[in-house]
Design an enzyme around this catalytic site. Structure first.
Site, mmCIF file in Angstrom:
data_model
loop_
_atom_site.group_PDB
_atom_site.id
_atom_site.type_symbol
_atom_site.label_atom_id
_atom_site.label_comp_id
_atom_site.label_asym_id
_atom_site.label_seq_id
_atom_site.Cartn_x
_atom_site.Cartn_y
_atom_site.Cartn_z
ATOM 1 N N LYS A 44 0.795 -1.216 0.000
ATOM 2 C CA LYS A 44 0.000 0.000 0.000
ATOM 3 C C LYS A 44 0.838 1.281 0.000
ATOM 4 C CE LYS A 44 -3.905 -0.999 -0.502
ATOM 5 N NZ LYS A 44 -4.964 -1.281 0.357
HETATM 6 N N1 PMP Z 1 -3.086 -7.774 1.513
HETATM 7 C C1 PMP Z 1 -3.004 -6.845 2.466
HETATM 8 C C2 PMP Z 1 -2.402 -7.231 3.774
HETATM 9 C C3 PMP Z 1 -3.470 -5.560 2.219
HETATM 10 O O1 PMP Z 1 -3.405 -4.621 3.192
HETATM 11 C C4 PMP Z 1 -4.033 -5.256 0.954
HETATM 12 C C5 PMP Z 1 -4.590 -3.911 0.694
HETATM 13 N N2 PMP Z 1 -5.734 -3.607 1.444
HETATM 14 C C6 PMP Z 1 -4.112 -6.255 -0.011
HETATM 15 C C7 PMP Z 1 -3.608 -7.490 0.314
HETATM 16 C C8 PMP Z 1 -4.759 -6.024 -1.362
HETATM 17 O O2 PMP Z 1 -4.171 -5.040 -2.181
HETATM 18 P P1 PMP Z 1 -5.055 -4.138 -3.141
HETATM 19 O O3 PMP Z 1 -5.732 -3.076 -2.292
HETATM 20 O O4 PMP Z 1 -4.111 -3.524 -4.115
HETATM 21 O O5 PMP Z 1 -6.103 -4.976 -3.793
#
Ligand code: PMP
Length: 496
Positions: A44
């Protein structure tokens, strides 16, 4: 890395791809992309930089304007870093059920964290962010709809992957989705530049938002209008909020997903631990979940297949979650056995007496110092202390809570270093009280004792009497068990 960066923001991205050696079936090449290498330890960080710089370019975010976002943690931590570096005040809304270390990290980085009730789920914290942004004129990041989120992945994550697999065919790319920024941003580039790569999307098996095929109802601005009917609470913090985000839906609509894989929570936890123990790769729960998906593909693929899994964050973010539920704080039976296999430094018998340190002589200056400190009408409460001693810190906390003004003579501080004045004062103090330990606390020149004695006197009310007699003003309403202020390892140990 051999590179000098203008600021921490320059270190975002270019995360390493690493081969999995023991967990993967023989013959298949399983790789992971370690987003924990981003400066704040998660994927993130990319989104945070992408969204803020896009808003700056578009003039949507003015210098000094407050930024606000709803976040399960990693986005907030990334935004807190970016906003700290760029000088924007930051407010984050977060459901109370996400791990507490995340909140404290955001606050450590200078952000404010507004908690929302767990019962109102992800959509509740989102609605709170919208409400606050509208009421105060703050810049709302809208990570779930903001194209800048996916764009940043198209500009950075995707080219990194293409470059790392320039010499071999990438057969499968495996990811989960939270905002869907990683999914949409990377998948569309892979479709165009690496059309043979199959795109696999994992989601919790008990919360199959995509698997259900049921569309998300949304407001005209793209934001979800309420929870998705297939949502159930799950272990994989950061994945699958209680709605299908606009960015995720775009990825579905654009045909970017070849297969959806339901992943059981216990498999995710197990693989996160296995990654740590067998590969030395320390990652979070969604990382274990993505690897679970990757391993399924590996098991059904011919030798030579190349699979890449996105591992979104570091395991350090999960110390208070089920991921660490079986990890002991105290020594296990096996560890106690190792401890008892040699004679010294054990809890069940005293260690040999430590070598006596060289005696320090009392000097006239030190004697005068002690006499003056104990008769100074400006400071009836005096604590002879060490700067970083836990007992001293516990007393400092008690005094602070009660608003008790006191003089702290920190014997090991730089102020008393010259000619070992601190040591000489300690020797003079020993001669005066007959007590060799520090801290030593005095009220109106009278010796009370150390931490335990002060705590006991506070509990019995004797300390309060002394303070009143000495004319010390303090907050009489404070009721606290002072022993709760000690770190847990200083609590009386049960003999084992
Ligand atoms: N895994 C974790 C631990 C996350 O914090 C996030 C983001 N919320 C994701 C996966 C997924 O990423 P994205 O928001 O780009 O779909």
């Amino acid at each position: 890395m051999g590179t000098r960066f203008d600021s921490i923001l320059g270190t975002i991205g270019r995360t390493p791809v690493v081969r999995i050696n023991k967990l993967a079936p023989a013959g298949v090449n399983l790789f992971v992309k370690l987003e924990a290498f981003n400066p704040m330890g998660s994927v993130k960080d990319r989104l945070a930089l992408g969204v803020i710089e896009d808003a700056e370019k578009r003039g949507l975010l003015k210098p000094g304007q407050t930024v606000i976002e709803a976040t399960s943690g990693n986005t907030g931590i990334g935004l807190a870093m970016v906003c700290a570096q760029k000088g924007y005040p930051l407010v984050l809304t977060m459901a109370e059920n996400f791990s507490v270390e995340r909140r404290r990290m955001m606050r450590f980085l200078g952000a404010q964290v507004i908690l929302t009730p767990a019962a109102e789920k992800g959509s509740g914290m989102l609605a709170k962010a919208v409400e606050l942004a509208e009421a105060h004129g703050w810049f709302l990041c809208r990570q779930f709809e903001n194209e800048a989120n996916a764009d940043f992945h198209s500009r950075t994550t995707a080219p990194e992957i293409l470059e790392d697999f320039a010499d071999v065919q990438l057969d499968y790319w495996v990811t989960g989705f939270g905002t869907g920024g990683t999914l949409k941003g990377v998948a569309r580039v892979l479709r165009e530049k690496s059309p043979q790569t199959r795109i696999l999307v994992c989601e919790p098996d008990n919360s199959p938002l995509l698997g259900s095929g049921v569309r998300q109802v949304r407001a005209p601005d793209g934001a979800p209008a309420g929870s998705h009917p297939s949502f159930r609470p799950h272990l994989m913090q950061g994945w699958t909020p209680d709605f299908i985000s606009k960015l995720t839906e775009d990825a579905v609509a654009q045909g970017l997903i070849d297969q959806i894989m339901p992943i059981p929570g216990d498999e995710a936890l197990c693989l996160s631990r296995e990654l740590a123990r067998k590969e030395g790769i320390f990652c979070g729960i969604t990382a274990g979940a993505t690897l679970a998906g990757g391993l399924r593909i590996c098991r059904s693929s011919p030798a030579g297949t190349n699979v890449l899994c996105m591992l979104p964050d570091t395991g350090e973010r999960y110390l208070s979650t089920p991921l660490f539920a079986d990890i002991e704080t105290e020594m296990t039976a096996e560890e106690l056995e190792v401890s008892r296999s040699t004679p010294g430094y054990r809890f069940d018998r005293p260690s040999a007496a430590p070598a006596a340190s060289a005696a320090v002589n009392i000097t006239p200056d030190a004697e005068t110092f002690v006499a003056q400190a104990l008769s100074d009408p400006a400071h009836p409460v005096v604590m002879f202390a060490l700067e970083w001693c836990e007992f001293c810190w516990s007393l400092r906390k008690l005094f602070a809570k009660c608003g008790i003004d006191y003089r702290s003579v920190d014997l090991d501080s730089a102020q008393y270093q010259q000619d070992n004045l601190g040591g000489a004062i300690r020797a003079a103090l020993n001669a005066h009280t007959g007590c060799i330990t520090i801290p030593q606390i005095f009220v109106a020149g009278e010796f009370i004792g150390g931490c335990t004695e002060v705590f006991d006197e506070f509990k019995s009310g004797r300390l309060q009497q002394r303070l009143e007699q000495a004319g010390v003003v303090y907050d009489k309403k404070v009721t606290i068990d002072p022993y709760s202020l000690l770190p847990s390892w200083l609590h009386p140990r049960q003999s084992s």
